[in-house]
Design a protein around this motif. Sequence first.
Motif, short mmCIF file in Angstrom:
data_model
loop_
_atom_site.label_atom_id
_atom_site.label_comp_id
_atom_site.label_asym_id
_atom_site.label_seq_id
_atom_site.Cartn_x
_atom_site.Cartn_y
_atom_site.Cartn_z
N UNK A 152 -10.75 -1.85 -2.17
CA UNK A 152 -9.81 -2.05 -1.07
C UNK A 152 -8.45 -1.48 -1.46
N UNK A 153 -7.58 -1.30 -0.47
CA UNK A 153 -6.23 -0.81 -0.75
C UNK A 153 -5.34 -1.87 -1.36
N UNK A 154 -5.45 -3.11 -0.90
CA UNK A 154 -4.58 -4.20 -1.37
C UNK A 154 -5.46 -5.37 -1.79
N UNK A 155 -5.69 -5.47 -3.10
CA UNK A 155 -6.60 -6.50 -3.62
C UNK A 155 -6.10 -7.90 -3.30
N UNK B 276 -8.95 0.65 -4.56
CA UNK B 276 -9.56 1.94 -4.25
C UNK B 276 -9.29 2.95 -5.35
N UNK B 277 -8.06 2.99 -5.84
CA UNK B 277 -7.70 3.96 -6.87
C UNK B 277 -8.49 3.81 -8.15
N UNK C 266 -11.64 2.52 1.50
CA UNK C 266 -12.33 1.27 1.19
C UNK C 266 -13.84 1.51 1.21
N UNK C 267 -14.56 0.77 0.38
CA UNK C 267 -15.99 1.01 0.21
C UNK C 267 -16.67 -0.29 -0.20
#
Length: 126
Positions: A10-13, A57-58, A67-68
């Motif tokens: 995700x972008x923002x954990x 994500x990074x 996101x995945x």
Amino acid sequence: MKPNFFDMTVHDVDKAREFFGNVFDWSFEKLESADRYYLIKAGPDSEDGINGGIGVVGGARIAEGRPLTQVTIPVTDLESYIAKVKSAGGYVLEPRLAISGVGWYATCAEPGGLIFGLLQADPDAA
């Protein structure tokens, strides 16, 4: 073989942990061997289903900035399953790598591109 783990990037954990904790009552435990990655306890052991993990994500090259969610399938011999994936027309996105204290992992995809993980348990993996 049944999947035994799901992984979300995700972008923002922190926001995602708050969201999934509030919606599904999931709990999270920081995985010390990984930066910004948490194990997910998705319910009591007596309940059907699997647990997972969540990270940024990074930190997941295969996510390509998106996101995945992917599942992981336990295997007894990672190299033989990698060979099976390839011979069935699939491909390996991330070759064998050690997850410290957990085992040996590879990211694969079926011929149409759906991504999944393979994990050979080995507590001595480093």
